[in-house]
Structure formats: C-alpha cells, structure tokens
Design an enzyme around this catalytic site. Structure first.
Site, PDB file in Angstrom:
ATOM      1  N   THR A 206       0.630  -1.046  -0.227  1.00 28.48           N
ATOM      2  CA  THR A 206       0.278  -0.021  -0.015  1.00 28.48           C
ATOM      3  C   THR A 206       0.896   1.372   0.082  1.00 28.48           C
ATOM      4  O   THR A 206       1.871   1.295   0.660  1.00 28.48           O
ATOM      5  CB  THR A 206      -0.962   0.007   1.193  1.00 28.48           C
ATOM      6  N   ASP A 207       0.359   2.397  -0.394  1.00 30.23           N
ATOM      7  CA  ASP A 207       0.870   3.783  -0.324  1.00 30.23           C
ATOM      8  C   ASP A 207       0.996   4.327   0.839  1.00 30.23           C
ATOM      9  O   ASP A 207       1.799   5.340   1.096  1.00 30.23           O
ATOM     10  CB  ASP A 207       0.367   4.784  -1.489  1.00 30.23           C
ATOM     11  N   GLU A 208       0.216   3.700   1.998  1.00 33.67           N
ATOM     12  CA  GLU A 208       0.323   4.092   3.338  1.00 33.67           C
ATOM     13  C   GLU A 208       1.721   3.981   4.094  1.00 33.67           C
ATOM     14  O   GLU A 208       1.682   4.647   4.782  1.00 33.67           O
ATOM     15  CB  GLU A 208      -0.809   3.365   4.110  1.00 33.67           C
TER      16      GLU A 208
ATOM     17  N   TYR B 226      -1.399  -0.489  10.871  1.00 30.98           N
ATOM     18  CA  TYR B 226      -1.546  -1.144   9.823  1.00 30.98           C
ATOM     19  C   TYR B 226      -0.643  -0.860   8.907  1.00 30.98           C
ATOM     20  O   TYR B 226       0.101  -1.620   8.107  1.00 30.98           O
ATOM     21  CB  TYR B 226      -3.036  -0.713   9.013  1.00 30.98           C
TER      22      TYR B 226
ATOM     23  N   LYS C 293       2.437  -3.336   7.257  1.00 34.02           N
ATOM     24  CA  LYS C 293       2.822  -3.493   5.860  1.00 34.02           C
ATOM     25  C   LYS C 293       4.023  -3.144   5.267  1.00 34.02           C
ATOM     26  O   LYS C 293       4.724  -3.626   4.628  1.00 34.02           O
ATOM     27  CB  LYS C 293       1.625  -2.777   4.773  1.00 34.02           C
TER      28      LYS C 293
HETATM   29  N1  LIG Z   1      -8.079  -1.837  -0.288  1.00 36.01           N
HETATM   30  C1  LIG Z   1      -7.107  -0.996  -0.678  1.00 36.01           C
HETATM   31  O1  LIG Z   1      -7.563   0.127  -1.031  1.00 36.01           O
HETATM   32  C2  LIG Z   1      -5.722  -1.148  -0.814  1.00 36.01           C
HETATM   33  C3  LIG Z   1      -4.762  -0.438  -1.443  1.00 36.01           C
HETATM   34  C4  LIG Z   1      -3.673  -0.930  -1.507  1.00 36.01           C
HETATM   35  C5  LIG Z   1      -2.930  -2.133  -0.962  1.00 36.01           C
HETATM   36  N2  LIG Z   1      -3.982  -2.920  -0.585  1.00 36.01           N
HETATM   37  C6  LIG Z   1      -3.388  -4.150  -0.270  1.00 36.01           C
HETATM   38  O2  LIG Z   1      -4.212  -5.137  -1.105  1.00 36.01           O
HETATM   39  C7  LIG Z   1      -4.170  -6.385  -0.316  1.00 36.01           C
HETATM   40  C8  LIG Z   1      -5.660  -6.621  -0.498  1.00 36.01           C
HETATM   41  O3  LIG Z   1      -6.337  -5.688   0.380  1.00 36.01           O
HETATM   42  P1  LIG Z   1      -8.055  -5.985   0.351  1.00 36.01           P
HETATM   43  O4  LIG Z   1      -8.569  -4.580   0.745  1.00 36.01           O
HETATM   44  O5  LIG Z   1      -8.597  -6.663  -0.689  1.00 36.01           O
HETATM   45  O6  LIG Z   1      -8.246  -6.522   1.826  1.00 36.01           O
HETATM   46  P2  LIG Z   1      -9.351  -7.359   2.212  1.00 36.01           P
HETATM   47  O7  LIG Z   1      -9.636  -6.982   3.756  1.00 36.01           O
HETATM   48  O8  LIG Z   1     -10.797  -7.185   1.572  1.00 36.01           O
HETATM   49  O9  LIG Z   1      -9.175  -8.936   1.988  1.00 36.01           O
HETATM   50  C9  LIG Z   1      -8.059  -9.481   2.636  1.00 36.01           C
HETATM   51  C10 LIG Z   1      -8.205 -11.016   2.595  1.00 36.01           C
HETATM   52  O10 LIG Z   1      -7.122 -11.820   3.118  1.00 36.01           O
HETATM   53  C11 LIG Z   1      -7.696 -12.581   3.981  1.00 36.01           C
HETATM   54  N3  LIG Z   1      -6.740 -12.993   5.062  1.00 36.01           N
HETATM   55  C12 LIG Z   1      -6.600 -12.234   6.344  1.00 36.01           C
HETATM   56  N4  LIG Z   1      -5.834 -12.664   7.188  1.00 36.01           N
HETATM   57  C13 LIG Z   1      -5.276 -13.854   6.612  1.00 36.01           C
HETATM   58  C14 LIG Z   1      -4.592 -14.861   7.042  1.00 36.01           C
HETATM   59  N5  LIG Z   1      -3.912 -14.811   8.423  1.00 36.01           N
HETATM   60  N6  LIG Z   1      -4.434 -16.069   6.240  1.00 36.01           N
HETATM   61  C15 LIG Z   1      -5.039 -16.204   5.063  1.00 36.01           C
HETATM   62  N7  LIG Z   1      -5.585 -15.301   4.588  1.00 36.01           N
HETATM   63  C16 LIG Z   1      -6.060 -14.285   5.411  1.00 36.01           C
HETATM   64  C17 LIG Z   1      -9.121 -12.429   4.413  1.00 36.01           C
HETATM   65  O11 LIG Z   1      -9.919 -13.461   4.637  1.00 36.01           O
HETATM   66  C18 LIG Z   1      -9.395 -11.689   3.013  1.00 36.01           C
HETATM   67  O12 LIG Z   1     -10.067 -12.556   2.158  1.00 36.01           O
HETATM   68  C19 LIG Z   1      -3.831  -5.955   1.205  1.00 36.01           C
HETATM   69  O13 LIG Z   1      -2.517  -6.637   1.338  1.00 36.01           O
HETATM   70  C20 LIG Z   1      -3.674  -4.528   1.263  1.00 36.01           C
HETATM   71  O14 LIG Z   1      -2.668  -4.195   2.154  1.00 36.01           O
HETATM   72  C21 LIG Z   1      -5.339  -2.663  -0.313  1.00 36.01           C
END
Ligand SMILES: NC(=O)c1ccc[n+]([C@@H]2O[C@H](COP(=O)([O-])OP(=O)(O)OC[C@H]3O[C@@H](n4cnc5c(N)ncnc54)[C@H](O)[C@@H]3O)[C@@H](O)[C@H]2O)c1
Length: 352
Positions: free
Chosen positions: A132-134, A158, A162
């Site tokens: 993430t950009d965070e 968080y 990351k």
């Molecule tokens: N949502 C955003 O805007 C955003 C932006 C940039 C980066 N990201 C990154 O992208 C990735 C996905 O984000 P998202 O928004 O889809 O998240 P989300 O919270 O919607 O989904 C996370 C998934 O990971 C699974 N999970 C959590 N803990 C786990 C574990 N211990 N073992 C196996 N599975 C596990 C959950 O069941 C879920 O299906 C993350 O790594 C996040 O940091 C998200």
C-alpha cells in the site's frame, strides 16, 4: 512460463478481482486461492469462477507455518501473488497484534517457504507482494507525490505492519536472491468491497437513508483507483516487472473525502430518483481517526513508462459502475451485513 500460482487473500476485495482476472485470462495456469476467511473473506466474491477447472480454494492461515509449508510441498507453486492481509486501519488501532501476526509473520512464512522451494531453481519463479501507499506516511497539500524512492514513514499499526512486510520481502531478495517484486497502490474502490470501508459504507447508508459518517471535516485527501485497474497492473507487473523492483500504482485522482461523498450522494440521488441534494443531508461529521494521514498521492509514472500500464476509467465512470453494481447486488450486501456470507464455506466445502 509460470504454471501454478498461489494467490493469497483471494476471497477479499482486491484478491477476488485478481483471481477472476487470472483464472479467466490464463486458462493454462493453475490458480490456488489461499485464504483463511477472516471476517473480510467472502467466497461469494468469486462464486462465478469457483467451478472453473483451473481454480482451487485452500482454506489456510498464512500465520500458521506448518499449514503453509504443507501447501508449498503439495502444489510446488511457481509463483505467489500475496494479497492476504488485515487491511482496515481502524481495526489496527483497536487490535494491532493480529496485524503483526498476519501481515508480518504471515508474509515471512510465505517468503521462507518460497525460498526453500525455489532455492535450487529460482529461474522463472516470482514472489509478488501487494502493498500500500500508506507505508510512505502522509503528504502536505504541496503538490508532491509518493515515488518509489520516498522514505517509509508509516503512522498507523496497519501501515507499520505493511511496511515491515515490505522490508522482509526486500530482505529475502537481498539475502537469499529470492525473485521478488513489490507494488504499492493507492486506495481502491469497486465491486465486492467490504462495507466497513468509506465508499461501500456510504453507498449502503445512502440507500438506506442512514447517516454517512465522515471523519473530522472530511479534508483528508486520497488518490482513488478502480479495483479492476489495480488487478490489471498486478497482471502486468507479475509477468513483466523487474526482479527486486518496486512499482507504485495510483489513479492520479485525488479527492477530499467530503468532495467524494458529495459526488457519491449526487450519483445516488440520480440513480434512486431522489431530488438532487437530498442524500447530502445524511452527511454526519464524526471525531477524527487517531493519527489520520492528511494526504496520499501516488506518482505511478515508472509503471506507466516502463510497463505501459494506465488507468482505464475516469473516477466518475468508475464510481458510476460501482454504484450500479451495489444497487444490482442487494443480496451480496445483505449477506455481508447479516453475516450470512460466512456460511458459504460450510455449504460448499463441508463443515469447518
Ligand atoms: N483496499 C485497498 O484500497 C488497498 C490499497 C493498496 C493495497 N492494498 C493491499 O491489498 C491487499 C488486499 O487488500 P483488500 O482490501 O482486498 O483486503 P481485504 O481485507 O478485503 O481482504 C483480505 C483477505 O485476506 C484474507 N486473510 C486475512 N488474514 C489472513 C490470514 N492470516 N491467512 C490467510 N488469509 C487471510 C481475508 O480472509 C480476506 O479474504 C492487502 O495486502 C492490502 O494491504 C489494499
């Protein structure tokens, strides 16, 4: 040619879009969705591809080393696209430990298993870490952007977790020669987004005439990217990114939270046949989040220049599509808000 790929977190918001894209575009690949199904994991998100022969679901917790080691032994993956994470900043403020367990320890477990499996033959293998950009902290209103060279300065538990996982990924590259690639993306929006996050929460509340909570005065700025454009970027970086490199992904699309919510209210008024301005009355300012980062903005020119990626939609187009999806998929929202979605695994894969 990569054949068997682990995609972690494939039942989550972004992961489900990545699974759909890979399972559809690469019929020769074997896609293994590795997810423990936390509250954020919803297998209904990928119900449409669940019966495809090149897709398989494995329920596993990435923080459980033995479970992960067994799956690496079983499938011998050629690639890992790692999205599984605890992802909600508010939850990390309440319980930072689960963020350390999943985001740091879980990532380290995957890295270790990949290193062991690929030690003698790293050719054609790839560990892709989705971040993430965070991790870069916050920007002022000064027109600057996060680049791949921006120093890490995470503020929330968080983003600290990351940032830590990003460091472990680079350390495995530098220490063991693991073929890795990292991307840091801005805020995503689109279909299948868990309704605790700003945009789906607002859509759902507007629809149900409930207050729309906005932190502080809504002055915080985020750079929004349509989730399918993120999945497209992941596809390109996974296949063509340079080993050891980092790529920033962003929409070049900065919005103050309050302006975004107003735009959403206007779109919803139009879709629901309400008088313009009606839904804006639901906006309710609430106490600001602790350590709330002021502004995020991504410079994604490296990805655009080197790999030819670009966002495919304007924000207005993406938001319109997103609203249409939520309005057409009332059952999905109902299942999520009632908790019914958590029965999917039992119904389709037997008892837990
Ligand atoms: N949502 C955003 O805007 C955003 C932006 C940039 C980066 N990201 C990154 O992208 C990735 C996905 O984000 P998202 O928004 O889809 O998240 P989300 O919270 O919607 O989904 C996370 C998934 O990971 C699974 N999970 C959590 N803990 C786990 C574990 N211990 N073992 C196996 N599975 C596990 C959950 O069941 C879920 O299906 C993350 O790594 C996040 O940091 C998200």
């Amino acid at each position: 040619m990569v054949k068997t790929i682990f995609i972690t977190g494939g039942a989550g918001f972004i992961g489900s879009h990545v699974i759909r894209r890979f399972a559809t575009n690469y019929p020769d690949y074997k896609i293994i969705n590795l997810d423990t199904l936390t509250y954020a994991g919803n297998l209904e998100n990928i119900d449409d591809i669940a019966s495809q022969p090149n897709y398989k679901f494995e329920k596993a917790d990435i923080s459980d080393f033995k479970a992960i080691e067994r799956l690496f032994d079983l499938y011998k993956p050629d690639g890992v696209i790692h999205l599984a994470a605890e992802s909600h900043v508010d939850r990390s403020i309440t319980d930072p430990f689960v963020f350390v367990r999943t985001n740091v320890l879980g990532t380290c477990n995957l890295l270790y298993c990949a290193k062991e499996l690929w030690r003698d033959n790293p050719e054609g293998k790839r560990f892709y870490h989705v971040s993430t950009d965070e991790v870069y902290g916050a920007l002022e209103f000064d027109g600057t952007f996060f680049t791949e060279e921006t120093k890490y300065a995470p503020h929330s538990p968080y983003s600290a977790s990351k940032a830590s996982s990003d460091h472990f990924v680079r350390a495995f590259h530098d220490t063991y020669g693991l073929p890795v690639v990292i991307s840091n993306c801005s805020n995503n929006y689109g279909s299948h987004h868990f309704p605790e996050k700003l945009i789906p929460l607002a859509i759902n509340n507007i629809k149900n005439n409930k207050p729309i909570p906005v932190y502080g005065k809504g002055e915080n700025v985020r750079d929004w990217l349509f989730v399918e454009d993120h999945a497209a970027a992941i596809d390109i970086i996974f296949h063509r990114g340079k080993n050891g490199d980092t790529y920033n992904i962003g929409g070049n699309n900065e919005w103050k939270n309050i302006d975004l919510i107003r735009l959403l209210c206007d779109i919803m008024d139009r879709k629901l046949g309400r008088p313009q301005g009606e839904s804006q009355k639901l906006i309710t300012f609430v106490a600001d989040r602790a350590g709330h980062d002021l502004r995020y903005a991504i410079d994604s020119s490296k990805l655009q220049r080197e790999l030819g990626w670009a966002p495919s939609l304007t924000f207005e187009e993406g938001l319109e599509k997103t609203v249409d999806w939520y309005l057409a998929n009332e059952k999905w929202i109902k299942n999520v808000t009632s908790g019914e979605y958590q029965d999917y695994y039992n119904k389709h894969y037997g008892q837990l």
